[in-house]
Design an enzyme around this catalytic site. Structure first.
Site, mmCIF file in Angstrom:
data_model
loop_
_atom_site.group_PDB
_atom_site.id
_atom_site.type_symbol
_atom_site.label_atom_id
_atom_site.label_comp_id
_atom_site.label_asym_id
_atom_site.label_seq_id
_atom_site.Cartn_x
_atom_site.Cartn_y
_atom_site.Cartn_z
ATOM 1 N N GLY A 81 0.773 -1.290 -0.078
ATOM 2 C CA GLY A 81 0.002 -0.003 0.198
ATOM 3 C C GLY A 81 0.822 1.227 -0.043
ATOM 4 N N CYS A 82 2.069 1.262 -0.301
ATOM 5 C CA CYS A 82 2.945 2.291 -0.044
ATOM 6 C C CYS A 82 2.663 3.460 -1.383
ATOM 7 C CB CYS A 82 4.367 2.162 -0.052
ATOM 8 S SG CYS A 82 4.966 0.869 1.197
ATOM 9 N N THR A 83 2.326 2.832 -2.573
ATOM 10 C CA THR A 83 1.976 3.765 -3.608
ATOM 11 C C THR A 83 0.653 4.334 -3.494
ATOM 12 O OG1 THR A 83 3.658 2.503 -5.052
ATOM 13 C CG2 THR A 83 1.715 3.878 -6.063
ATOM 14 N N THR A 86 1.065 7.019 -0.867
ATOM 15 C CA THR A 86 1.769 8.104 -1.478
ATOM 16 C C THR A 86 0.981 8.861 -2.392
ATOM 17 O OG1 THR A 86 3.625 6.963 -1.121
ATOM 18 C CG2 THR A 86 3.519 8.847 -2.714
#
Length: 193
Positions: A81-83, A86
């Protein structure tokens, strides 16, 4: 696992992180004077910034079409889920600023070169800070996880007022809602002038 689409995630299929207490000590802490390289090629010392700063931290962004760090990346609670996280901060950037965030930064332990490519590809309106040497991570004792021999920051968001952490979002799930939660908090808790 091939990461074909970094943004379309069925969060019901992803294990949620639990509150392990790893961030309980952060509220009220004063940031140390540590400079971190940013994707706009400047060194940023968070403790020197005046006003309200939002910093969201994440383990690591992926690259479209590239193989994940480990085969079971999506099954590590809090990894995936980092993208989406961001991009949510990108999409709400103007609203975050209007709600009192003087500065917004992303933060990970990835290299500045890796982050700079990602920031350009995702058209980020804010810099991302590299704590590749773990200086800030260790100084604040941020919650981390070890994956494939790498130390990665667990997903969290910090509200910092004049070098002091005034609020912590941890754990964060689902990641794409973190920016909205931060925005709601900023609106409900205006910075003191």
């Amino acid at each position: 696992m091939n990461q074909r689409n970094l943004l379309e995630v069925d969060w019901s299929q992803i294990p949620a992180p639990t509150d392990d207490g790893g961030a309980a000590h952060l509220t009220g802490m004063t940031l140390p004077p540590i400079g971190l390289l940013a994707t706009d090629d400047r060194s940023v010392t968070l403790s020197a910034l005046r006003g309200r700063t939002v910093v969201f931290a994440y383990p690591r962004t992926g690259e479209p079409g590239k193989i994940a760090l480990v085969d079971d990346w999506d099954m590590i609670p809090g990894a995936r889920g980092c993208t989406p996280q961001t991009c949510a901060f990108r999409d709400l950037f103007a609203e975050l600023k209007a709600a009192g965030a003087a500065q917004v930064f992303g933060l990970s332990t990835q290299s500045n070169a890796y982050q700079t490519e990602m920031a350009s590809r995702l058209h980020l309106p804010f810099p991302v800070l590299s704590d590749e040497k773990l200086a800030l991570t260790r100084a604040l004792n941020l919650p981390t996880m070890e994956v494939a021999g790498l130390t990665l920051i667990k997903r969290l968001a910090l509200i910092i007022d004049d070098a002091r952490i005034t609020h912590v979002f941890y754990p964060v799930f689902p990641p794409d809602r973190n920016a909205g939660d931060v925005l709601d908090w900023l609106k409900a808790n205006p910075a003191r002038a």
